[in-house]
Scaffold this active site. Structure first.
Site, short mmCIF file in Angstrom:
data_model
loop_
_atom_site.label_atom_id
_atom_site.label_comp_id
_atom_site.label_asym_id
_atom_site.label_seq_id
_atom_site.Cartn_x
_atom_site.Cartn_y
_atom_site.Cartn_z
N CYS A 1 -0.79 5.57 7.23
CA CYS A 1 -2.38 4.92 7.54
C CYS A 1 -2.36 4.35 9.08
O CYS A 1 -1.19 3.65 9.14
CB CYS A 1 -2.76 4.04 6.51
N CYS B 1 -2.91 -0.47 9.12
CA CYS B 1 -2.00 -1.61 9.15
C CYS B 1 -0.76 -1.25 9.90
O CYS B 1 -0.18 -0.06 9.75
CB CYS B 1 -1.62 -1.99 7.71
N CYS C 1 0.75 -1.33 -0.08
CA CYS C 1 0.04 -0.04 0.18
C CYS C 1 0.93 1.09 0.22
O CYS C 1 1.71 1.43 0.77
CB CYS C 1 -0.75 0.09 1.36
N ASP D 1 -15.36 -15.71 24.60
CA ASP D 1 -14.83 -14.91 23.54
C ASP D 1 -14.88 -13.34 23.72
O ASP D 1 -15.72 -12.72 23.05
CB ASP D 1 -15.47 -15.40 22.19
N CYS E 1 -7.83 -0.11 -0.45
CA CYS E 1 -6.99 -0.35 0.78
C CYS E 1 -6.77 -2.06 0.51
O CYS E 1 -7.57 -2.63 0.32
CB CYS E 1 -7.83 -0.44 2.11
N CYS F 1 -8.79 -12.14 21.86
CA CYS F 1 -7.88 -11.15 20.88
C CYS F 1 -7.10 -10.09 21.60
O CYS F 1 -6.74 -9.07 21.17
CB CYS F 1 -9.11 -10.30 20.05
N GLU G 1 -24.99 -12.28 25.44
CA GLU G 1 -24.37 -11.29 24.62
C GLU G 1 -25.14 -10.06 24.99
O GLU G 1 -26.20 -9.95 25.36
CB GLU G 1 -24.90 -11.38 22.97
N GLN H 1 -17.10 -11.52 13.01
CA GLN H 1 -15.65 -11.62 12.71
C GLN H 1 -15.46 -11.07 11.43
O GLN H 1 -15.97 -11.27 10.46
CB GLN H 1 -15.24 -13.08 12.61
N TYR I 1 -20.34 -14.16 25.36
CA TYR I 1 -19.80 -13.02 24.42
C TYR I 1 -20.19 -13.61 23.08
O TYR I 1 -19.23 -13.77 22.32
CB TYR I 1 -18.44 -12.93 24.71
N1 SAH Z 1 -18.33 -15.01 19.72
C1 SAH Z 1 -18.52 -14.10 18.73
C2 SAH Z 1 -18.50 -12.38 19.35
C3 SAH Z 1 -17.04 -12.26 19.85
S1 SAH Z 1 -16.67 -10.60 19.93
C4 SAH Z 1 -18.13 -14.15 17.31
O1 SAH Z 1 -17.11 -14.96 17.40
O2 SAH Z 1 -18.48 -13.52 16.46
C5 SAH Z 1 -17.15 -10.13 21.60
C6 SAH Z 1 -18.54 -9.99 21.64
O3 SAH Z 1 -18.84 -9.75 23.23
C7 SAH Z 1 -19.30 -8.84 20.94
O4 SAH Z 1 -20.47 -9.25 20.44
C8 SAH Z 1 -19.89 -7.60 22.22
O5 SAH Z 1 -20.86 -7.07 21.83
C9 SAH Z 1 -19.95 -8.74 23.27
N2 SAH Z 1 -19.67 -8.12 24.76
C10 SAH Z 1 -18.87 -7.20 24.99
N3 SAH Z 1 -19.19 -7.01 26.40
C11 SAH Z 1 -19.84 -7.82 26.76
C12 SAH Z 1 -20.25 -8.27 28.08
N4 SAH Z 1 -19.98 -7.58 29.44
N5 SAH Z 1 -21.18 -9.26 28.18
C13 SAH Z 1 -21.65 -9.94 27.29
N6 SAH Z 1 -21.24 -9.66 25.80
C14 SAH Z 1 -20.36 -8.63 25.86
#
Ligand code: SAH
Length: 497
Positions: free
Chosen positions: A107, A110, A101, A423, A189, A450, A372, A322, A351
């Site tokens: 930027c 990245c 790029c 997650d 991009c 992450c 969620e 994702q 999550y």
């Molecule tokens: N497992 C899913 C989302 C992961 S990202 C996937 O793979 O697509 C993390 C997620 O946690 C997001 O959707 C976000 O909105 C949610 N989140 C953030 N804080 C939270 C909390 N305190 N309790 C429940 N969910 C939450």
């Protein structure tokens, strides 16, 4: 192979005190602002900057990579570390490559395009190992084979382009420069889906033709703040969402008409792209948060669909999904492999977003409950279960650290799980949640992370309460950026304490 040093021995204590000694020696800056010095870069920082030592004093250098010898100008010094700007590469690292790029350096999107992809992957693995060992007190030797991307370009299915006016007064869209809100003009991009260029340029042309002003952050005036796009790579569905500082977009019917005509992929191997949703997102706040809460549909039903493996997902603009579909499939397959479901298990997916992991696992479990915090995502999760004819799922809206303890109390302690998947966002899990997860006594916990630092902290909590870390795998979801995704498997070893 993983050793838990906090349990198995005293080596950890030794490492910690060594680190302290090193820090003690660095209390004073050995350089000052505007000094020009030569450095050999020895490591990456956690945000992808190069780290060089000047007589033991740490300097962070953006755009430098390990084994570069560089000339830098010191920008800012603090007690223990400082920042310097790269002036010249005296001797390039063998891992240095030419970024694809042209605006990679300016930027903020990245951070690692100038580093070979192989080296990026080695660094990401090292980062996970280092966090687990240093913060978590483990001694991770072998990790499962890293899942690196076959093609680390054009992989993102979601883009958010800020819209503004450049110094010459011309309407532009692009990405923010690192740590600022100045827009680096770029509609093409190299990590985004190629269809973005056509879409963003069609919107800019429409704005010029109809004199629609871009949002002006300083004066909280103007209309169009961001252009958000999403592509269902398996289905070809495309969503375009304009985030506006207002409640309506003049001539929106003309924009919708132009957008519906603008896409021709020219990439025969992929499903034909088709715009399925055009919408407005109302954000009239003076804020850095990109999206407001209200959505107004201009075309379509307000969602697109995508497929991962055999599961179809419906995605709304406000829901998390994702960003790397190819790698997401491999990530979820790892979750499934680690969970090793036999068919009779009760799974809690915490999550859960739009129920992506939940539904992936529901194919092999007796029941999956998802939790969620974003209500629209929970609505999507319920619709997704219906769409896939899955009747063994239940979804709860709310913070996991509130919903799960509440459900546990309501059940008078009888709420149990065989498998829990976690997650969380970068900040990791709330301790209240982890406490309840331990009480639910799952045989296995699969943690998708992450952020390796918060992962290590949370794993330590769980491993101090009867769990053992069994497997670790890095899955690269974010080529060219410093973000690191990993999956860990924990097994219950002891009865509840
Ligand atoms: N497992 C899913 C989302 C992961 S990202 C996937 O793979 O697509 C993390 C997620 O946690 C997001 O959707 C976000 O909105 C949610 N989140 C953030 N804080 C939270 C909390 N305190 N309790 C429940 N969910 C939450």
């Amino acid at each position: 192979m993983v050793f838990d040093l906090r349990k198995d021995g005293t080596e950890m204590g030794k490492n910690m005190s060594e680190e302290k000694n090193v820090k003690r020696g660095m209390e004073q800056a050995v350089c000052k602002k505007n000094d020009i010095v030569t450095l050999t870069i020895s490591a990456f920082s956690s945000e992808g900057e190069g780290i060089g030592k000047l007589e033991g004093y740490t300097l962070f250098v953006k755009d430098a990579i390990p084994d570069d010898v560089v000339k830098v100008c010191v920008m800012k010094t603090k007690k223990r570390y400082g920042y310097a700007r790269l002036l010249e590469i005296i001797e390039p690292s063998p891992h240095r490559v030419e970024p694809r790029c042209p605006v990679a350096r300016q930027c903020g999107g990245c951070q690692l395009q100038h580093c070979s992809y192989e080296q990026q992957i080695l660094w990401k693995e090292e980062k996970v190992r280092e966090c687990l060992n240093r913060i978590g007190g483990f001694s991770v030797c072998d990790m499962d084979l890293v899942l690196s991307m076959e093609e680390p370009y054009h992989y993102r299915n979601k883009a958010q382009f800020p819209v503004g006016v450049n110094k010459e007064g011309r309407l532009v869209a692009g990405f923010y420069a690192g740590r600022t809100h100045s827009i680096i003009e770029n509609t093409d991009c190299v990590i985004q889906h190629p269809c973005n260029k056509v879409i963003v340029e069609a919107i800019l042309q429409f704005m010029r033709d109809y004199k629609i002003p871009a949002y002006d952050e300083k004066n909280h005036a103007g209309l169009v703040r961001h252009i958000l796009t999403r592509v269902g790579v398996a289905t070809g569905d495309v969503m375009v969402c304009l985030v506006i500082n207002g409640t309506a977009l003049p001539h929106s019917d003309i924009l919708a008409g132009r957008l519906l005509e603008c896409l021709h992929t020219g990439r025969a191997e992929e499903p034909e792209l088709q715009i399925k949703s055009i919408c407005l997102n109302v954000n009239q706040e003076k804020t850095n948060v990109i999206l407001g809460k209200q959505i107004k549909n201009l075309y379509g039903n307000g969602f697109i669909e995508d497929r991962i493996g055999d599961v179809i997902y419906r995605i709304s603009p406000l829901s998390f999904y994702q960003v790397n579909p190819m790698q997401t499939k491999r990530l979820y397959e790892t979750v499934l492999e680690y969970a090793d479901l036999q068919g009779g298990e009760v799974v809690w997916d915490l999550y859960c977003g739009i129920g992506t992991i939940s539904l992936f696992l529901a194919q092999k479990a007796a029941k999956v409950c998802g939790v969620e915090i974003v209500p629209q995502a929970v609505e999507d999760a319920k619709k997704n279960a219906e769409l896939n004819h899955m009747t063994n799922t239940e979804f709860f809206a709310g913070a996991a650290e509130e919903v799960v303890p509440e459900q546990y109390q309501k059940s008078h302690g009888s709420l149990k799980a065989d498998v829990v998947t976690l997650d969380p966002p970068r900040k990791g899990c709330d301790e209240k949640l982890l406490q309840t997860v331990v009480q639910m006594e799952p045989e296995k916990i699969v943690y998708v992370s992450c952020d390796p630092a918060t992962l290590a902290r949370d794993l330590r909590y769980l491993c101090d309460r009867g769990y053992g870390l069994e497997r670790v795998r890095v899955c690269d979801m974010f080529g060219m950026s410093y973000h690191v995704e990993s999956v860990c498997l924990l097994h219950r070893r002891e009865k509840r304490i």
